[in-house]
Design a protein around this motif. Structure first.
Motif, mmCIF file in Angstrom:
data_model
loop_
_atom_site.group_PDB
_atom_site.id
_atom_site.type_symbol
_atom_site.label_atom_id
_atom_site.label_comp_id
_atom_site.label_asym_id
_atom_site.label_seq_id
_atom_site.Cartn_x
_atom_site.Cartn_y
_atom_site.Cartn_z
ATOM 1 N N GLN A 1 0.865 -1.223 -0.227
ATOM 2 C CA GLN A 1 0.124 0.045 -0.024
ATOM 3 C C GLN A 1 0.872 1.393 -0.025
ATOM 4 O OE1 GLN A 1 -2.940 -0.641 2.989
ATOM 5 N NE2 GLN A 1 -4.318 -1.624 1.603
ATOM 6 N N ARG A 2 1.911 1.222 0.651
ATOM 7 C CA ARG A 2 2.848 2.275 0.538
ATOM 8 C C ARG A 2 3.455 2.477 -0.838
ATOM 9 N NH1 ARG A 2 8.433 2.899 0.620
ATOM 10 N NH2 ARG A 2 8.931 0.805 1.465
ATOM 11 N N LEU A 3 3.716 1.499 -1.710
ATOM 12 C CA LEU A 3 4.084 1.456 -3.035
ATOM 13 C C LEU A 3 2.987 2.272 -3.847
ATOM 14 C CD1 LEU A 3 6.448 -1.428 -3.307
ATOM 15 C CD2 LEU A 3 7.235 0.987 -3.099
ATOM 16 N N GLN A 4 1.900 1.664 -3.536
ATOM 17 C CA GLN A 4 0.480 2.075 -4.268
ATOM 18 C C GLN A 4 0.385 3.667 -4.068
ATOM 19 O OE1 GLN A 4 -2.959 -0.627 -4.060
ATOM 20 N NE2 GLN A 4 -1.570 -2.032 -3.047
ATOM 21 N N ARG A 5 0.649 4.185 -2.828
ATOM 22 C CA ARG A 5 0.306 5.562 -2.554
ATOM 23 C C ARG A 5 1.538 6.179 -3.339
ATOM 24 N NH1 ARG A 5 -1.842 3.746 2.157
ATOM 25 N NH2 ARG A 5 0.183 3.368 3.228
ATOM 26 N N GLU A 6 2.509 5.725 -3.569
ATOM 27 C CA GLU A 6 3.826 6.185 -3.836
ATOM 28 C C GLU A 6 3.685 6.507 -5.390
ATOM 29 O OE1 GLU A 6 7.057 5.382 -0.564
ATOM 30 O OE2 GLU A 6 7.381 4.601 -2.612
ATOM 31 N N GLY A 7 2.881 5.757 -5.921
ATOM 32 C CA GLY A 7 2.442 5.733 -7.447
ATOM 33 C C GLY A 7 3.389 4.739 -8.407
ATOM 34 N N LYS A 8 4.159 3.858 -7.507
ATOM 35 C CA LYS A 8 4.893 2.823 -8.199
ATOM 36 C C LYS A 8 4.242 1.586 -8.506
ATOM 37 C CE LYS A 8 9.069 4.997 -5.833
ATOM 38 N NZ LYS A 8 9.747 5.066 -7.337
ATOM 39 N N PHE B 1 3.514 -2.237 -12.423
ATOM 40 C CA PHE B 1 4.428 -1.221 -11.682
ATOM 41 C C PHE B 1 5.039 -0.256 -12.687
ATOM 42 C CE2 PHE B 1 5.532 -3.158 -7.671
ATOM 43 C CZ PHE B 1 4.803 -4.354 -7.676
ATOM 44 N N ASP B 2 5.394 0.899 -12.261
ATOM 45 C CA ASP B 2 5.697 2.152 -12.889
ATOM 46 C C ASP B 2 6.901 2.361 -12.083
ATOM 47 O OD1 ASP B 2 6.544 4.038 -14.519
ATOM 48 O OD2 ASP B 2 4.518 5.242 -14.242
ATOM 49 N N VAL B 3 8.208 1.943 -12.631
ATOM 50 C CA VAL B 3 9.392 2.523 -11.933
ATOM 51 C C VAL B 3 10.482 2.936 -13.058
ATOM 52 C CG1 VAL B 3 8.950 0.567 -10.241
ATOM 53 C CG2 VAL B 3 10.170 0.037 -12.303
ATOM 54 N N ALA B 4 11.444 3.522 -12.302
ATOM 55 C CA ALA B 4 12.726 4.197 -13.173
ATOM 56 C C ALA B 4 13.151 3.262 -14.216
ATOM 57 C CB ALA B 4 13.622 4.687 -12.194
ATOM 58 N N ASP B 5 13.550 1.838 -13.545
ATOM 59 C CA ASP B 5 14.272 1.056 -14.506
ATOM 60 C C ASP B 5 14.379 -0.456 -13.802
ATOM 61 O OD1 ASP B 5 15.844 1.249 -12.140
ATOM 62 O OD2 ASP B 5 17.324 2.577 -13.079
ATOM 63 N N ASN B 6 15.022 -1.381 -14.314
ATOM 64 C CA ASN B 6 14.990 -2.789 -14.001
ATOM 65 C C ASN B 6 15.545 -2.816 -12.693
ATOM 66 O OD1 ASN B 6 14.172 -3.161 -16.562
ATOM 67 N ND2 ASN B 6 16.266 -4.364 -16.994
ATOM 68 N N GLN B 7 16.540 -2.085 -12.352
ATOM 69 C CA GLN B 7 17.001 -2.215 -10.908
ATOM 70 C C GLN B 7 16.270 -1.583 -10.025
ATOM 71 O OE1 GLN B 7 20.516 -3.483 -10.241
ATOM 72 N NE2 GLN B 7 19.228 -3.477 -8.390
ATOM 73 N N GLU B 8 15.433 -0.836 -10.022
ATOM 74 C CA GLU B 8 14.278 -0.338 -9.196
ATOM 75 C C GLU B 8 13.373 -1.326 -9.203
ATOM 76 O OE1 GLU B 8 12.036 3.259 -9.786
ATOM 77 O OE2 GLU B 8 11.528 3.288 -7.575
#
Ligand SMILES: O=C(O)CC1=CCC(=O)O1
Length: 91
Positions: free
Chosen positions: A32-39, A56-63
């Motif tokens: 739920q924290r990651l959902q609130r952060e938009g990730k 997921f919407d993240v910067a890159d594979n590593q994230e």
């Protein structure tokens, strides 16, 4: 970058129920924290399975790797990842 992630959970019967419930509570808070952060944009239950399909919407594979390996249920999951890009028919 968008990714489709499928997570199938398999908690061993040998794990004490109290411990399993504590891990699930931490998993919910983390998710739920990651959902609130938009990730973590979407999470859907797969009907009839202890599994989910997530976007997921993240910067890159590593994230994404870091976020997934920090899931409290990670040691009990089988995970598949598919990178996504825009569909030409999308409006
Ligand atoms: O129940 C699941 O599918 C595992 C899970 C991932 C995030 C969450 O809250 O539960």
């Amino acid at each position: 970058m968008l990714f489709k992630v499928e997570m199938t959970v398999n908690i061993p019967a040998s794990l004490p129920a109290e411990q399993a419930e504590a891990i699930k509570a931490r998993e919910k808070a983390y998710s739920q924290r990651l959902q609130r952060e938009g990730k973590w944009l979407h999470i859907w239950r797969v009907v009839g399975q202890y599994a989910n399909v997530s976007i997921f919407d993240v910067a890159d594979n590593q994230e994404l790797h870091t976020l997934l390996t920090e899931l409290p249920l990670y040691p009990y999951m089988a995970i598949t990842v598919q990178p996504l890009c825009a569909h030409p028919s999308a409006i």
